[in-house]
Design a protein around this motif. Structure first.
Motif, PDB file in Angstrom:
ATOM      1  N   TYR A 153     -12.245   7.719  -4.410  1.00 20.50           N
ATOM      2  CA  TYR A 153     -11.275   8.258  -3.457  1.00 20.50           C
ATOM      3  C   TYR A 153     -10.391   9.297  -4.171  1.00 20.50           C
ATOM      4  O   TYR A 153      -9.706   8.952  -5.148  1.00 20.50           O
ATOM      5  N   ALA A 154     -10.417  10.544  -3.696  1.00 21.85           N
ATOM      6  CA  ALA A 154      -9.585  11.601  -4.297  1.00 21.85           C
ATOM      7  C   ALA A 154      -8.157  11.360  -3.852  1.00 21.85           C
ATOM      8  O   ALA A 154      -7.733  11.754  -2.765  1.00 21.85           O
ATOM      9  N   CYS A 155      -7.394  10.685  -4.700  1.00 20.05           N
ATOM     10  CA  CYS A 155      -6.136  10.109  -4.226  1.00 20.05           C
ATOM     11  C   CYS A 155      -5.037  11.144  -4.033  1.00 20.05           C
ATOM     12  O   CYS A 155      -3.995  10.824  -3.463  1.00 20.05           O
ATOM     13  N   LYS A 156      -5.251  12.399  -4.426  1.00 16.73           N
ATOM     14  CA  LYS A 156      -4.209  13.386  -4.150  1.00 16.73           C
ATOM     15  C   LYS A 156      -3.998  13.570  -2.650  1.00 16.73           C
ATOM     16  O   LYS A 156      -2.957  14.060  -2.224  1.00 16.73           O
ATOM     17  N   ALA A 157      -4.963  13.146  -1.836  1.00 14.62           N
ATOM     18  CA  ALA A 157      -4.810  13.250  -0.382  1.00 14.62           C
ATOM     19  C   ALA A 157      -3.662  12.384   0.123  1.00 14.62           C
ATOM     20  O   ALA A 157      -2.965  12.752   1.075  1.00 14.62           O
ATOM     21  N   LEU A 158      -3.480  11.219  -0.512  1.00 14.32           N
ATOM     22  CA  LEU A 158      -2.441  10.265  -0.088  1.00 14.32           C
ATOM     23  C   LEU A 158      -2.317   9.196  -1.159  1.00 14.32           C
ATOM     24  O   LEU A 158      -3.225   8.392  -1.327  1.00 14.32           O
ATOM     25  N   THR A 159      -1.186   9.208  -1.881  1.00  6.82           N
ATOM     26  CA  THR A 159      -1.080   8.333  -3.061  1.00  6.82           C
ATOM     27  C   THR A 159      -0.130   7.158  -2.905  1.00  6.82           C
ATOM     28  O   THR A 159       0.181   6.511  -3.894  1.00  6.82           O
ATOM     29  N   ASN A 160       0.346   6.885  -1.719  1.00  2.89           N
ATOM     30  CA  ASN A 160       1.209   5.703  -1.603  1.00  2.89           C
ATOM     31  C   ASN A 160       0.517   4.519  -2.283  1.00  2.89           C
ATOM     32  O   ASN A 160      -0.675   4.280  -2.071  1.00  2.89           O
ATOM     33  N   ILE A 161       1.256   3.783  -3.075  1.00  4.23           N
ATOM     34  CA  ILE A 161       0.667   2.718  -3.899  1.00  4.23           C
ATOM     35  C   ILE A 161      -0.068   1.680  -3.042  1.00  4.23           C
ATOM     36  O   ILE A 161      -1.077   1.110  -3.455  1.00  4.23           O
ATOM     37  N   ASN A 162       0.407   1.482  -1.820  1.00 10.06           N
ATOM     38  CA  ASN A 162      -0.260   0.519  -0.932  1.00 10.06           C
ATOM     39  C   ASN A 162      -1.610   1.038  -0.467  1.00 10.06           C
ATOM     40  O   ASN A 162      -2.553   0.264  -0.289  1.00 10.06           O
ATOM     41  N   ILE A 163      -1.690   2.346  -0.266  1.00  5.71           N
ATOM     42  CA  ILE A 163      -2.982   2.940   0.103  1.00  5.71           C
ATOM     43  C   ILE A 163      -3.947   2.793  -1.078  1.00  5.71           C
ATOM     44  O   ILE A 163      -5.119   2.424  -0.905  1.00  5.71           O
ATOM     45  N   LEU A 164      -3.454   3.056  -2.288  1.00  5.20           N
ATOM     46  CA  LEU A 164      -4.320   2.909  -3.462  1.00  5.20           C
ATOM     47  C   LEU A 164      -4.808   1.468  -3.585  1.00  5.20           C
ATOM     48  O   LEU A 164      -5.985   1.208  -3.825  1.00  5.20           O
ATOM     49  N   LYS A 165      -3.885   0.514  -3.395  1.00  2.00           N
ATOM     50  CA  LYS A 165      -4.284  -0.898  -3.486  1.00  2.00           C
ATOM     51  C   LYS A 165      -5.298  -1.254  -2.401  1.00  2.00           C
ATOM     52  O   LYS A 165      -6.247  -2.002  -2.635  1.00  2.00           O
ATOM     53  N   TYR A 166      -5.078  -0.708  -1.215  1.00  3.83           N
ATOM     54  CA  TYR A 166      -6.010  -1.011  -0.123  1.00  3.83           C
ATOM     55  C   TYR A 166      -7.386  -0.432  -0.428  1.00  3.83           C
ATOM     56  O   TYR A 166      -8.411  -1.101  -0.246  1.00  3.83           O
ATOM     57  N   VAL A 167      -7.407   0.819  -0.911  1.00  2.24           N
ATOM     58  CA  VAL A 167      -8.688   1.459  -1.232  1.00  2.24           C
ATOM     59  C   VAL A 167      -9.405   0.656  -2.314  1.00  2.24           C
ATOM     60  O   VAL A 167     -10.622   0.477  -2.274  1.00  2.24           O
ATOM     61  N   LYS A 168      -8.646   0.143  -3.274  1.00  3.89           N
ATOM     62  CA  LYS A 168      -9.259  -0.693  -4.310  1.00  3.89           C
ATOM     63  C   LYS A 168      -9.833  -1.968  -3.680  1.00  3.89           C
ATOM     64  O   LYS A 168     -10.944  -2.389  -4.000  1.00  3.89           O
ATOM     65  N   SER A 169      -9.071  -2.556  -2.748  1.00  7.33           N
ATOM     66  CA  SER A 169      -9.501  -3.832  -2.164  1.00  7.33           C
ATOM     67  C   SER A 169     -10.801  -3.708  -1.378  1.00  7.33           C
ATOM     68  O   SER A 169     -11.535  -4.673  -1.227  1.00  7.33           O
ATOM     69  N   ILE A 170     -11.089  -2.496  -0.867  1.00  8.94           N
ATOM     70  CA  ILE A 170     -12.339  -2.353  -0.107  1.00  8.94           C
ATOM     71  C   ILE A 170     -13.498  -1.954  -1.026  1.00  8.94           C
ATOM     72  O   ILE A 170     -14.623  -1.804  -0.564  1.00  8.94           O
TER      73      ILE A 170
END
Ligand SMILES: *Cc1c(COP(=O)(O)O)cnc(C)c1O
Length: 403
Positions: free
Chosen positions: A48-65
């Motif tokens: 996931y190219a996280c520069k699109a949206l880096t809120n830590i919760n989004i990062l954690k969610y992306v990791k969880s999937i």
């Protein structure tokens, strides 16, 4: 395709105030599943190219999937690690950075793609064969939605130009560099899957030159639909063509090649909604302005890229269709849409911008000393505040008062 309903969005606007960014977690999961389903059976990883949206919760969610993370700065690398990604699930694709940042990334143990001969030489001198590394090549292919988001063409600053490959090879020889990855990213909003195939073909010509190669990284840039019947990258066709291309070109070294992709927009664009409220209606000879409580300080894409965002009047969805020019409240021209047909707008109505998940909040600023919006994540139907709206003190936080 899951979507948040008007009543859910209205409830969030009432509860958390506006302007507010809202992200729908399950939509992000669905997008990731589209990718893994299409590429099932292939040796493919998605970052996931996280520069699109880096809120830590989004990062954690992306990791969880189950996805990995692609980063554009050392701070994004640190955020991804903070969110719990293992270092070997994190990729740092840098451009134009100081070597010190590459050293820091190396010390954190993440994958690194280097995009200049100068940094490649420094890397080789310091680490030799000890740390596998990737190189970002510029394939000299024109692709992407418009020039601002095209990165692979022959005037682009990104990557080492493919015709300088001999210099790359001498550096490898000189310092015994361990090249694990060849990377290309040609741009954003690529609807034609043949662009990726062309990129692969450029790479096939040079793959035999890299004896320790394990990964072909094809970057991101998948196009998402912005309105009904809009084009999107055909992921199933892409998977089929990538599969065919690699079946026809086995790695000469005998090792199977893994393919990486780095989609940003594809993960989060459609999952995001930006809710604003109409401050003023202004009738003029040219048009009727609907002025909302936002501007390009919160959503810059229309002014910066001329991007289209569907706008819905969720307060009066059944109203009579009229034309409005939707603008913001900052002292600068900040047109979101000119003469857009919308159900009748009244002052106080909530106007929702769609496709607001990618490069929306992330590119926002405090221009005009306005507050950055709040962010809300809807997870399992539950709206959760994941960033507070700025308060006045935030505007002064880093200022040093010397007078
Ligand atoms: C921005 C970027 C991406 C993501 O692009 P999208 O259009 O959001 O998919 C991927 N890789 C690199 C190197 C980038 O700079």
């Amino acid at each position: 395709m899951p979507q948040l309903s008007n009543s859910q969005l209205t409830q969030i606007a009432t509860q958390f105030g506006t302007p507010v960014y809202v992200y729908h977690a399950e939509k992000i999961r669905d997008q990731y599943q589209k990718l893994t389903t299409a590429f099932a059976g292939q040796n493919v990883q998605f970052f996931y190219a996280c520069k699109a949206l880096t809120n830590i919760n989004i990062l954690k969610y992306v990791k969880s999937i189950g996805a990995n993370a692609d980063c554009s700065s050392i701070n994004e690398v640190k955020m991804a690690l903070l969110a719990g990604f293992e270092p070997n699930k994190v990729l740092y694709t840098s451009n134009g950075i100081a070597f010190a940042e590459i050293e820091e990334a190396q010390s954190l143990g993440v994958h690194i793609n280097i995009d200049s001969l100068s940094n490649l030489e420094k890397f080789g001198q310091k680490y030799g064969h000890s740390y596998p590394v990737g190189i970002r090549l510029r394939p000299n292919i024109m692709a992407g939605g418009n020039l601002k988001i095209s990165t692979g063409h022959d005037k682009s600053k990104f990557g080492i130009p493919a015709d300088q490959i001999n210099q790359v090879l001498s550096l490898i020889e000189q310092d015994n560099l361990h090249i694990q990855t060849l990377h290309i990213h040609t741009g954003s909003e690529i609807k034609d899957v043949d662009v990726f195939v062309k990129g692969i073909e450029v790479l096939f010509d040079i793959i035999p030159l890299f004896k320790e190669l394990e990964v072909i990284d094809l970057g991101g840039g998948f196009k998402v639909p912005y309105k009904k019947n809009d084009h999107e990258t055909d992921i199933a066709l892409l998977a089929q063509k990538v599969g065919e291309a690699f079946a026809n070109h086995p790695n000469p070294s005998g090792k199977p090649l893994q393919v990486w992709f780095e989609p940003g927009k594809f993960f989060v664009s459609e999952a995001g909604y930006f809710i604003t409220q109409v401050n003023v209606l202004k009738q003029t000879e040219a048009t009727t302005f609907a002025g909302v409580n936002s501007g390009f300080n919160h959503l810059i894409r229309p002014m910066f890229y001329e991007s289209y965002h569907q706008i819905d009047n969720i307060s009066n969805p059944g109203g009579e269709e009229k034309h409005y020019t939707v603008t913001g409240n900052i002292c600068e021209t900040d047109t979101f849409a000119w003469d857009r047909q919308l159900p009748e707008v009244n002052e106080g109505d909530y106007l929702v911008f769609r496709n607001a998940g990618a490069y929306g909040f992330e590119m926002s600023s405090n221009y005009n000393s306005r507050f950055k919006p709040a962010e809300v994540l809807v997870l399992g139907g539950e709206p959760l505040l994941i960033r507070k709206r700025d308060v006045f003190e935030d505007l002064l936080k880093n200022q040093v008062e010397v007078l």
